[in-house]
Design a protein around this motif. Structure first.
Motif, short mmCIF file in Angstrom:
data_model
loop_
_atom_site.label_atom_id
_atom_site.label_comp_id
_atom_site.label_asym_id
_atom_site.label_seq_id
_atom_site.Cartn_x
_atom_site.Cartn_y
_atom_site.Cartn_z
N ALA A 191 3.74 9.84 -9.86
CA ALA A 191 2.96 10.63 -8.97
C ALA A 191 2.22 9.59 -8.21
O ALA A 191 2.14 9.95 -6.80
N ASP A 192 2.15 8.49 -8.59
CA ASP A 192 1.47 7.28 -7.53
C ASP A 192 2.36 7.07 -6.60
O ASP A 192 2.15 7.11 -5.40
N GLU A 193 3.53 6.78 -6.99
CA GLU A 193 4.87 6.64 -5.80
C GLU A 193 5.03 7.73 -5.08
O GLU A 193 5.19 7.47 -3.78
N SER A 214 -1.34 0.52 1.36
CA SER A 214 -2.02 1.35 -0.01
C SER A 214 -1.94 0.31 -0.96
O SER A 214 -1.34 -0.72 -1.16
N GLU A 215 -2.84 0.96 -1.93
CA GLU A 215 -2.97 0.32 -3.21
C GLU A 215 -1.59 0.01 -3.91
O GLU A 215 -1.52 -0.83 -4.93
N GLU A 216 -0.76 1.00 -3.64
CA GLU A 216 0.49 0.82 -4.30
C GLU A 216 1.49 0.12 -3.79
O GLU A 216 2.75 0.09 -4.35
N ARG A 217 1.46 -0.57 -2.68
CA ARG A 217 2.37 -1.77 -2.21
C ARG A 217 1.84 -2.96 -1.68
O ARG A 217 0.72 -2.99 -1.39
N VAL A 235 -4.96 3.27 2.20
CA VAL A 235 -5.00 4.64 1.41
C VAL A 235 -4.83 4.27 -0.20
O VAL A 235 -4.01 3.17 -0.70
N ASP A 236 -5.75 5.00 -0.84
CA ASP A 236 -5.40 4.96 -2.30
C ASP A 236 -4.74 6.46 -2.43
O ASP A 236 -5.34 7.53 -2.59
N PRO A 237 -3.24 6.46 -2.72
CA PRO A 237 -2.81 7.77 -2.79
C PRO A 237 -3.30 8.75 -3.74
O PRO A 237 -3.40 10.07 -3.70
N LEU A 238 -3.50 8.18 -4.86
CA LEU A 238 -3.86 8.93 -6.03
C LEU A 238 -4.95 8.07 -6.60
O LEU A 238 -4.58 7.17 -7.46
N ASP A 239 -5.87 8.60 -6.58
CA ASP A 239 -7.46 7.90 -7.16
C ASP A 239 -7.39 8.56 -8.44
O ASP A 239 -7.71 9.72 -8.58
N GLY A 240 -7.57 7.59 -9.51
CA GLY A 240 -7.84 8.35 -11.02
C GLY A 240 -6.58 8.99 -11.60
O GLY A 240 -6.73 9.85 -12.37
MG LIG Z 1 -4.63 4.96 -7.15
#
Ligand SMILES: [Mg+2]
Ligand SMILES: O=P(O)(O)OC[C@H]1O[C@](O)(COP(=O)(O)O)[C@@H](O)[C@@H]1O
Ligand SMILES: [Mg+2]
Length: 280
Positions: free
Chosen positions: A43-45, A66-69, A83-88
């Protein structure tokens, strides 16, 4: 810039139902780690790729991070979105609340919180809402059926605070922070759900204080300056509250790297003033 900020808010609001509806089939780990060394979920990706595509194509958005890259994606000329695409996202397994955070910086990343021209977040709770701050005002929207409806055109922290939520293991809290907790827990109710956005939105609604503090094992805390602390600190300050890294506004923290962490304390002014005095 005004139009670009509006387009960013609308794009995040439009992506929110798609992110939400994409969650059920993406609860497993992706088998990879993000630049902070945390396990990614599918889901994060998914949320990261969707937001890169939607935000990157907006005229006036020149960079996506983003936090993910690892690095910053060049998307043309203009402002930078972080962006934090999905936080938590660790709340996805137990089906608890999560969020999406966006900061709009008029500067190259990593940037100071003072370079933010807007910031906001989506909360995936029983309903989907969005808090978006610009020009000193926070607006809360309901996102339903593809439409954003204004719920509150001028969100401010209630004057009489009632809730607190602090991250990190209690034995890992430094003694001065633990002393502050002893002090506030006699006045406030504990509300901690493990997603910054869920916990901060309770503070925005009821008044109080949220912290992911400096820990003995992690003096910089856990949360990331560019993607989490600056944007959410900006929202809280626009709502009449205070943000702090323990010494002063989180927006004053010197940006040194894209994925840097910082302790963060957010909430009603008097509670953050007391926190800073306790940490002195
Ligand atoms: Mg996150
Ligand atoms: O599990 P802990 O240590 O309480 O940490 C919770 C904190 O970590 C986070 O989940 C980190 O965010 P990500 O899920 O975006 O990595 C915050 O939302 C939350 O405040
Ligand atoms: Mg997060």
């Amino acid at each position: 810039m005004t139009d670009t900020v509006a387009a960013i808010r609308e794009a995040v609001a439009a992506a929110a139902p798609e992110i939400r509806s994409g969650l059920p089939g993406r609860r497993e780990t992706a088998g990879t780690e993000n630049p902070s060394g945390e396990r990614r979920l599918a889901a994060d990706e998914y949320a990261d790729e969707l937001l890169e595509e939607r935000l990157g194509r907006i005229d006036g958005v020149g960079a996506y991070a983003s936090e993910e890259r690892e690095g910053v994606v060049d998307t043309g000329e203009g402002c930078a979105v972080a962006v934090d695409p999905l936080d938590g996202s660790s709340n996805l397994q137990p089906n608890n609340v999560m969020g999406t955070i966006v900061g709009v910086y008029d500067a190259e990343l990593p940037a100071s919180g003072h370079d933010l021209v807007a910031a906001g977040y989506v909360l995936y709770g029983p309903i989907t809402t969005m808090a978006f701050a610009r020009e000193g005002t926070v607006t809360e929207y309901l996102i339903d059926d593809g439409e954003s409806t204004v719920l509150n055109a001028d969100v401010t922290l209630p004057a009489d605070p009632t809730v607190y939520g602090f991250g990190g293991r209690v034995p890992d809290w430094p003694a001065d922070f633990a002393g502050y907790v002893d002090d506030v827990e006699s006045e406030l109710k504990l509300r901690y759900g493990g997603a910054m956005i869920g916990d901060v939105n309770q503070v925005l609604t009821y008044g109080g204080v949220f912290a992911y503090p400096a820990l003995q094992s992690a003096p910089e805390g856990k949360l990331r300056l560019q993607f989490e602390c600056n944007p959410v600190g900006y929202v809280i300050e626009c709502a009449g509250g205070r943000s702090s890294d323990g010494t002063g506004s989180v927006l004053d923290v010197d940006p040194t790297s894209l994925h840097q962490r910082t302790p963060v304390y957010l909430g009603n002014e008097a509670l953050i003033d007391r926190l800073e005095a306790a940490l002195d």
